[in-house]
Design a protein around this motif. Structure first.
Motif, PDB file in Angstrom:
ATOM      1  N   ASP A 118      63.363   8.339   1.430  1.00  0.00           N
ATOM      2  CA  ASP A 118      63.503   8.155   2.877  1.00  0.00           C
ATOM      3  C   ASP A 118      64.902   8.495   3.396  1.00  0.00           C
ATOM      4  OD1 ASP A 118      64.870   5.978   1.872  1.00  0.00           O
ATOM      5  OD2 ASP A 118      63.648   4.472   2.892  1.00  0.00           O
ATOM      6  N   LEU A 119      65.831   8.845   2.492  1.00  0.00           N
ATOM      7  CA  LEU A 119      67.158   9.278   2.928  1.00  0.00           C
ATOM      8  C   LEU A 119      67.272  10.795   2.993  1.00  0.00           C
ATOM      9  CD1 LEU A 119      69.657   6.888   1.079  1.00  0.00           C
ATOM     10  CD2 LEU A 119      68.579   6.635   3.327  1.00  0.00           C
ATOM     11  N   LEU A 120      66.213  11.491   2.603  1.00  0.00           N
ATOM     12  CA  LEU A 120      66.264  12.950   2.548  1.00  0.00           C
ATOM     13  C   LEU A 120      65.569  13.574   3.751  1.00  0.00           C
ATOM     14  CD1 LEU A 120      65.442  13.434  -1.241  1.00  0.00           C
ATOM     15  CD2 LEU A 120      67.705  13.380  -0.147  1.00  0.00           C
ATOM     16  N   GLY A 153      59.543   5.165  -4.950  1.00  0.00           N
ATOM     17  CA  GLY A 153      60.153   5.543  -3.682  1.00  0.00           C
ATOM     18  C   GLY A 153      61.294   6.528  -3.804  1.00  0.00           C
ATOM     19  N   GLU A 154      61.537   7.036  -5.015  1.00  0.00           N
ATOM     20  CA  GLU A 154      62.651   7.956  -5.237  1.00  0.00           C
ATOM     21  C   GLU A 154      62.153   9.333  -5.657  1.00  0.00           C
ATOM     22  OE1 GLU A 154      66.052   4.832  -6.870  1.00  0.00           O
ATOM     23  OE2 GLU A 154      64.796   5.893  -8.313  1.00  0.00           O
ATOM     24  N   VAL A 155      63.057  10.315  -5.537  1.00  0.00           N
ATOM     25  CA  VAL A 155      62.773  11.646  -6.052  1.00  0.00           C
ATOM     26  C   VAL A 155      63.973  12.117  -6.865  1.00  0.00           C
ATOM     27  CG1 VAL A 155      61.285  12.244  -4.107  1.00  0.00           C
ATOM     28  CG2 VAL A 155      63.696  12.881  -4.045  1.00  0.00           C
ATOM     29  N   VAL A 201      65.773  20.052   0.248  1.00  0.00           N
ATOM     30  CA  VAL A 201      66.135  18.834   0.976  1.00  0.00           C
ATOM     31  C   VAL A 201      67.650  18.679   1.034  1.00  0.00           C
ATOM     32  CG1 VAL A 201      64.004  17.581   0.452  1.00  0.00           C
ATOM     33  CG2 VAL A 201      65.927  17.468  -1.148  1.00  0.00           C
ATOM     34  N   ILE A 202      68.087  17.864   1.999  1.00  0.00           N
ATOM     35  CA  ILE A 202      69.480  17.458   2.109  1.00  0.00           C
ATOM     36  C   ILE A 202      69.524  15.957   2.309  1.00  0.00           C
ATOM     37  CG2 ILE A 202      70.358  19.657   2.987  1.00  0.00           C
ATOM     38  CD1 ILE A 202      70.210  18.496   5.817  1.00  0.00           C
ATOM     39  N   GLY A 203      70.673  15.347   1.975  1.00  0.00           N
ATOM     40  CA  GLY A 203      70.810  13.925   2.176  1.00  0.00           C
ATOM     41  C   GLY A 203      72.208  13.442   1.843  1.00  0.00           C
ATOM     42  N   LEU A 204      72.533  12.261   2.346  1.00  0.00           N
ATOM     43  CA  LEU A 204      73.790  11.589   2.026  1.00  0.00           C
ATOM     44  C   LEU A 204      73.476  10.528   0.985  1.00  0.00           C
ATOM     45  CD1 LEU A 204      76.372  10.234   4.654  1.00  0.00           C
ATOM     46  CD2 LEU A 204      76.070   9.272   2.382  1.00  0.00           C
ATOM     47  N   VAL A 205      73.838  10.811  -0.265  1.00  0.00           N
ATOM     48  CA  VAL A 205      73.496   9.943  -1.399  1.00  0.00           C
ATOM     49  C   VAL A 205      74.677   9.917  -2.360  1.00  0.00           C
ATOM     50  CG1 VAL A 205      71.892   9.530  -3.307  1.00  0.00           C
ATOM     51  CG2 VAL A 205      71.053  10.545  -1.173  1.00  0.00           C
ATOM     52  N   ALA A 206      75.064   8.750  -2.820  1.00  0.00           N
ATOM     53  CA  ALA A 206      76.180   8.652  -3.765  1.00  0.00           C
ATOM     54  C   ALA A 206      75.817   9.305  -5.097  1.00  0.00           C
ATOM     55  CB  ALA A 206      76.544   7.188  -3.985  1.00  0.00           C
ATOM     56  N   GLY A 216      58.947  10.133  -7.786  1.00  0.00           N
ATOM     57  CA  GLY A 216      58.710   8.804  -8.301  1.00  0.00           C
ATOM     58  C   GLY A 216      57.419   8.233  -7.749  1.00  0.00           C
ATOM     59  N   PRO A 217      56.951   7.124  -8.302  1.00  0.00           N
ATOM     60  CA  PRO A 217      55.725   6.495  -7.816  1.00  0.00           C
ATOM     61  C   PRO A 217      55.806   6.167  -6.326  1.00  0.00           C
ATOM     62  CG  PRO A 217      56.416   5.509  -9.894  1.00  0.00           C
ATOM     63  CD  PRO A 217      57.528   6.399  -9.459  1.00  0.00           C
ATOM     64  N   GLY A 218      54.735   6.457  -5.611  1.00  0.00           N
ATOM     65  CA  GLY A 218      54.636   6.085  -4.211  1.00  0.00           C
ATOM     66  C   GLY A 218      55.197   7.086  -3.229  1.00  0.00           C
ATOM     67  N   VAL A 219      55.772   8.197  -3.710  1.00  0.00           N
ATOM     68  CA  VAL A 219      56.337   9.194  -2.797  1.00  0.00           C
ATOM     69  C   VAL A 219      55.251  10.194  -2.421  1.00  0.00           C
ATOM     70  CG1 VAL A 219      58.029  11.038  -2.502  1.00  0.00           C
ATOM     71  CG2 VAL A 219      58.652   8.949  -3.746  1.00  0.00           C
ATOM     72  N   THR A 220      54.941  10.262  -1.135  1.00  0.00           N
ATOM     73  CA  THR A 220      53.899  11.175  -0.655  1.00  0.00           C
ATOM     74  C   THR A 220      54.399  12.154   0.401  1.00  0.00           C
ATOM     75  OG1 THR A 220      53.201   9.552   1.004  1.00  0.00           O
ATOM     76  CG2 THR A 220      52.077   9.492  -1.135  1.00  0.00           C
ATOM     77  N   ALA A 221      55.568  11.871   0.996  1.00  0.00           N
ATOM     78  CA  ALA A 221      56.047  12.708   2.096  1.00  0.00           C
ATOM     79  C   ALA A 221      56.738  13.975   1.610  1.00  0.00           C
ATOM     80  CB  ALA A 221      57.007  11.910   2.972  1.00  0.00           C
TER      81      ALA A 221
END
Length: 308
Positions: A108-110, A32-34, A91-96, A79-84
């Motif tokens: 899903d945060l991007l 679920g990650e990239v 991309v942009i996102g709020l991630v520590a 990562g495994p399971g990421v298809t979108a």
């Protein structure tokens, strides 16, 4: 792809000199990650609060900790399971942990980065844009029924309009139909006015006006000054110094990919402007933290990470 990366980390709380520029292995994304190769991140006042230990309880970080919250880059691995998402997507996102050349982020945060501005400039959006969006639309309800009237609009005081969040808040409140009164120092007044403020108050010489529907407090002010904000409006929303009053509430912005997508869309339509005050390399963070603590920064400041 390089096997190592640079990251700005703190191993102990303290002054700006505790920031270290570590060489670390490039992480691998899990389910679920990239993995994002960063073009840039940005400086936020919360970075200084985290580094000093002031926000330790609120943020609950574990040391050593990589600074930064704003992700703006290209997807480097899935990562495994990421298809979108696909490798190469901007991309942009709020991630520590964003003050690093590579960042692992939940997919899903991007959100897709806006295409009409340089990718590095999009690093100004996640923290500041989401905080402004949530303050204006969710917390204050500006533009919704019961606050203001269409055409005339709610009267909104944006305290600290010259900061990164403030520049977005002025624009978003104006887009929502508000009459915006903004506080800014003389060095920020022109930008705030250009971005839509109906009136700019020089807080260094002029008392803040009352009779507001909403007061958005985006400035870290002494507690006694914060308490003086309560009588100025029916509702007080603060992201900085808490205001101890029945009509006031404090909040911390949360990640929201949907809202980031909305912000990017407004930027690509030319309805929202991204203002960049300064740009520095990763190793400039230490001096930037010193300047911020001395009150010598303004606006949105980028930290470039490509070829850092």
């Amino acid at each position: 792809m390089s096997r190592t990366m640079r990251a700005a980390r703190v191993h102990a709380y303290g002054g700006p000199d505790v920031i270290r520029y570590d060489e670390l292995p490039v992480p691998s994304p899990g389910p679920g990650e990239v993995l994002v190769r960063q073009a840039a991140t940005s400086f936020n006042p919360s970075d200084a609060g985290l580094r000093s230990g002031y926000l330790h309880e609120a943020l609950g970080v574990t040391l050593p900790h990589t600074l930064g919250w704003d992700v703006a880059g290209t997807v480097a691995a899935l990562g495994p399971g990421v298809t979108a998402l696909e490798v190469g997507d901007p991309v942009i996102g709020l991630v520590a942990g964003a003050a690093a050349e590579y960042v692992v982020a939940p997919a899903d945060l991007l959100a897709p980065a806006p295409r009409s501005i340089p990718l590095a400039h999009a690093a100004a959006i996640p923290v500041a844009g989401l905080t402004a969006w949530q303050a204006v639309h969710e917390q204050a309800g500006i533009g919704q029924a019961g606050i203001g009237q269409a055409g005339t609009g709610a009267r909104v005081l944006v305290n600290g309009a010259g900061g990164g969040v403030g520049l977005f808040a002025v624009q978003l409140a104006k887009l929502a139909g508000a009459t915006v009164i903004a506080t800014a120092s003389p060095r920020s007044a022109e930008a705030v006015r250009r971005l839509g403020a109906d009136e700019v108050v020089d807080y260094t010489t002029t008392p803040l006006p009352g009779g507001m529907d909403v007061v958005l407090n985006l400035a870290a002010v002494p507690p006694e000054q914060a308490s003086a904000l309560a009588p100025l409006g029916r509702t007080v929303i603060t992201i900085a110094t808490p205001v101890d009053a029945p009509n006031a509430r404090h909040f911390i912005a949360r990640p929201d990919a949907g809202q980031l997508t909305e912000l990017a869309g407004l930027i690509d339509k030319g309805e929202l402007v991204v203002e960049i005050a300064e740009t520095h390399p990763l190793t400039g963070l230490t001096e930037l933290h010193r300047r911020a603590e001395a009150g010598r920064t303004r606006g949105k400041i980028l930290i470039t990470l490509e070829n850092s």
